[in-house]
Write a protein that holds these residues in place. Structure first.
Motif, PDB file in Angstrom:
ATOM      1  N   PRO A  23       1.005  -1.194  -0.063  1.00 56.99           N
ATOM      2  CA  PRO A  23       0.169   0.083   0.010  1.00 56.99           C
ATOM      3  C   PRO A  23       0.762   1.184   0.005  1.00 56.99           C
ATOM      4  CG  PRO A  23      -0.490  -1.506   1.734  1.00 56.99           C
ATOM      5  CD  PRO A  23       0.434  -2.121   1.068  1.00 56.99           C
ATOM      6  N   GLU A  24       0.229   2.422  -0.801  1.00 55.62           N
ATOM      7  CA  GLU A  24       1.030   3.521  -0.676  1.00 55.62           C
ATOM      8  C   GLU A  24       1.091   4.287   0.883  1.00 55.62           C
ATOM      9  OE1 GLU A  24       0.123   6.074  -3.948  1.00 55.62           O
ATOM     10  OE2 GLU A  24      -0.762   4.475  -5.017  1.00 55.62           O
ATOM     11  N   PRO A  25       2.168   5.062   0.933  1.00 51.03           N
ATOM     12  CA  PRO A  25       2.147   5.797   2.421  1.00 51.03           C
ATOM     13  C   PRO A  25       0.850   6.584   2.521  1.00 51.03           C
ATOM     14  CG  PRO A  25       3.806   6.635   1.028  1.00 51.03           C
ATOM     15  CD  PRO A  25       2.934   5.490   0.156  1.00 51.03           C
ATOM     16  N   THR A  26       0.390   6.969   3.729  1.00 53.35           N
ATOM     17  CA  THR A  26      -0.647   7.631   3.828  1.00 53.35           C
ATOM     18  C   THR A  26      -0.353   9.106   3.370  1.00 53.35           C
ATOM     19  OG1 THR A  26      -0.042   8.343   6.121  1.00 53.35           O
ATOM     20  CG2 THR A  26      -1.357   6.405   6.049  1.00 53.35           C
ATOM     21  N   ALA A  27      -1.637   9.799   3.329  1.00 50.46           N
ATOM     22  CA  ALA A  27      -1.501  11.224   2.824  1.00 50.46           C
ATOM     23  C   ALA A  27      -0.591  12.162   3.761  1.00 50.46           C
ATOM     24  CB  ALA A  27      -2.722  11.955   2.505  1.00 50.46           C
ATOM     25  N   ALA A  28      -0.671  11.787   4.998  1.00 52.40           N
ATOM     26  CA  ALA A  28       0.226  12.446   5.925  1.00 52.40           C
ATOM     27  C   ALA A  28       1.647  12.236   5.833  1.00 52.40           C
ATOM     28  CB  ALA A  28      -0.094  11.956   7.239  1.00 52.40           C
ATOM     29  N   ALA A  29       2.098  11.345   5.187  1.00 50.67           N
ATOM     30  CA  ALA A  29       3.491  11.165   4.787  1.00 50.67           C
ATOM     31  C   ALA A  29       3.862  11.654   3.557  1.00 50.67           C
ATOM     32  CB  ALA A  29       3.626   9.732   4.635  1.00 50.67           C
ATOM     33  N   THR A  30       2.976  12.085   2.822  1.00 49.30           N
ATOM     34  CA  THR A  30       3.247  12.987   1.500  1.00 49.30           C
ATOM     35  C   THR A  30       3.064  14.294   1.662  1.00 49.30           C
ATOM     36  OG1 THR A  30       1.155  12.813   0.741  1.00 49.30           O
ATOM     37  CG2 THR A  30       2.243  10.953   0.339  1.00 49.30           C
ATOM     38  N   THR A  31       3.319  15.190   0.604  1.00 46.92           N
ATOM     39  CA  THR A  31       3.473  16.747   0.755  1.00 46.92           C
ATOM     40  C   THR A  31       1.936  17.145   0.414  1.00 46.92           C
ATOM     41  OG1 THR A  31       4.326  16.942  -1.574  1.00 46.92           O
ATOM     42  CG2 THR A  31       5.826  16.883   0.173  1.00 46.92           C
ATOM     43  N   GLY A  32       1.091  16.423  -0.020  1.00 48.27           N
ATOM     44  CA  GLY A  32      -0.221  16.711  -0.203  1.00 48.27           C
ATOM     45  C   GLY A  32      -1.017  15.458  -0.854  1.00 48.27           C
ATOM     46  N   PRO A  33      -2.375  15.775  -1.239  1.00 44.18           N
ATOM     47  CA  PRO A  33      -3.041  14.834  -1.830  1.00 44.18           C
ATOM     48  C   PRO A  33      -2.480  14.205  -3.173  1.00 44.18           C
ATOM     49  CG  PRO A  33      -4.219  16.750  -1.442  1.00 44.18           C
ATOM     50  CD  PRO A  33      -3.040  17.044  -1.232  1.00 44.18           C
ATOM     51  N   ARG A  34      -2.730  12.728  -3.386  1.00 44.88           N
ATOM     52  CA  ARG A  34      -2.083  12.091  -4.248  1.00 44.88           C
ATOM     53  C   ARG A  34      -2.855  12.556  -5.698  1.00 44.88           C
ATOM     54  NH1 ARG A  34      -2.791   8.537  -0.476  1.00 44.88           N
ATOM     55  NH2 ARG A  34      -0.632   7.571   0.587  1.00 44.88           N
ATOM     56  N   THR A  35      -2.007  12.353  -6.513  1.00 41.47           N
ATOM     57  CA  THR A  35      -2.475  12.471  -8.152  1.00 41.47           C
ATOM     58  C   THR A  35      -2.449  11.040  -8.825  1.00 41.47           C
ATOM     59  OG1 THR A  35      -0.635  13.323  -8.953  1.00 41.47           O
ATOM     60  CG2 THR A  35      -2.210  14.876  -8.243  1.00 41.47           C
ATOM     61  N   SER A  36      -2.092  10.021  -7.946  1.00 44.97           N
ATOM     62  CA  SER A  36      -2.014   8.730  -8.745  1.00 44.97           C
ATOM     63  C   SER A  36      -2.136   7.965  -7.225  1.00 44.97           C
ATOM     64  CB  SER A  36      -0.617   8.558  -9.617  1.00 44.97           C
ATOM     65  OG  SER A  36      -0.410   7.320 -10.021  1.00 44.97           O
ATOM     66  N   VAL A  37      -2.995   6.607  -7.669  1.00 48.37           N
ATOM     67  CA  VAL A  37      -3.332   5.905  -6.640  1.00 48.37           C
ATOM     68  C   VAL A  37      -3.079   4.425  -7.219  1.00 48.37           C
ATOM     69  CG1 VAL A  37      -4.343   7.475  -5.099  1.00 48.37           C
ATOM     70  CG2 VAL A  37      -5.784   6.051  -6.750  1.00 48.37           C
ATOM     71  N   SER A  38      -3.088   3.364  -6.543  1.00 51.60           N
ATOM     72  CA  SER A  38      -3.196   1.956  -6.622  1.00 51.60           C
ATOM     73  C   SER A  38      -4.161   1.453  -5.645  1.00 51.60           C
ATOM     74  CB  SER A  38      -2.237   1.275  -7.166  1.00 51.60           C
ATOM     75  OG  SER A  38      -2.269   0.052  -7.711  1.00 51.60           O
ATOM     76  N   ASN A  39      -3.987   0.253  -5.257  1.00 52.29           N
ATOM     77  CA  ASN A  39      -4.668  -0.748  -4.383  1.00 52.29           C
ATOM     78  C   ASN A  39      -4.929   0.085  -3.151  1.00 52.29           C
ATOM     79  OD1 ASN A  39      -4.969  -2.646  -6.274  1.00 52.29           O
ATOM     80  ND2 ASN A  39      -3.504  -3.940  -5.316  1.00 52.29           N
ATOM     81  N   GLY A  40      -5.804   0.140  -2.612  1.00 50.01           N
ATOM     82  CA  GLY A  40      -6.014   0.834  -1.150  1.00 50.01           C
ATOM     83  C   GLY A  40      -7.597   1.646  -1.353  1.00 50.01           C
TER      84      GLY A  40
END
Length: 155
Positions: free
Chosen positions: A68-85
């Motif tokens: 699974p991708e890291p949570t949004a809190a671990a990124t610099t903002g909302p994702r613009t690409s996602v996969s399983n989750g």
């Protein structure tokens, strides 16, 4: 058990059928570890196969490994690409139109747009896709993706 819960369990069972690495035995085993036990799991899987999704069949492909991708809190903002989750539109992923080229050799991917309540009536839109797909997501909704498709925000 309320009828709505049975339908919900049947839908989730159908979502799993066709997923690489998920055999009938695995599915019955997983459901059998819940409060229902193995005998009820066998009946539930059989009912889903006959009544909810008779057109689906189990994949013979090996399981797809994914992290699974890291949570949004671990990124610099909302994702613009996602996969399983499962993602909340707004905090976890940017609202807008998303596209996927499809699952490739994996067979099919499932996606769901919902209010996050977990109830069948809370699902706005869902589909199993075997090719390219497009979905528009509004802030406050939830987006669930399984099967390995990568969904990228359209420009």
């Amino acid at each position: 058990m309320p009828h709505s819960e049975i339908i919900e369990l049947g839908r989730h069972t159908c979502d799993a059928i066709g997923t690489p690495g998920i055999t009938r035995e695995v599915l019955v085993g997983v459901i059998g570890t819940t409060k229902f036990g193995p005998q009820v799991a066998e009946v539930l899987v059989g009912a889903a196969e006959r009544s909810y999704c008779p057109e689906k069949s189990y994949s013979t492909a090996p399981a797809i490994a994914w992290t699974p991708e890291p949570t949004a809190a671990a990124t610099t903002g909302p994702r613009t690409s996602v996969s399983n989750g499962i993602y909340e539109v707004g905090p976890d992923m940017a609202p807008g139109k998303y596209k996927t080229p499809g699952p490739g050799a994996a067979g099919s991917c499932y996606f769901e747009v919902s209010d996050g309540s977990g109830s069948l009536s809370g699902i706005d839109h869902n589909d199993n896709i075997s090719g390219p797909g497009v979905v528009t997501l509004r802030e406050g909704k939830y987006f669930k993706a399984t099967g390995g498709c990568t969904w990228s925000k359209a420009e």
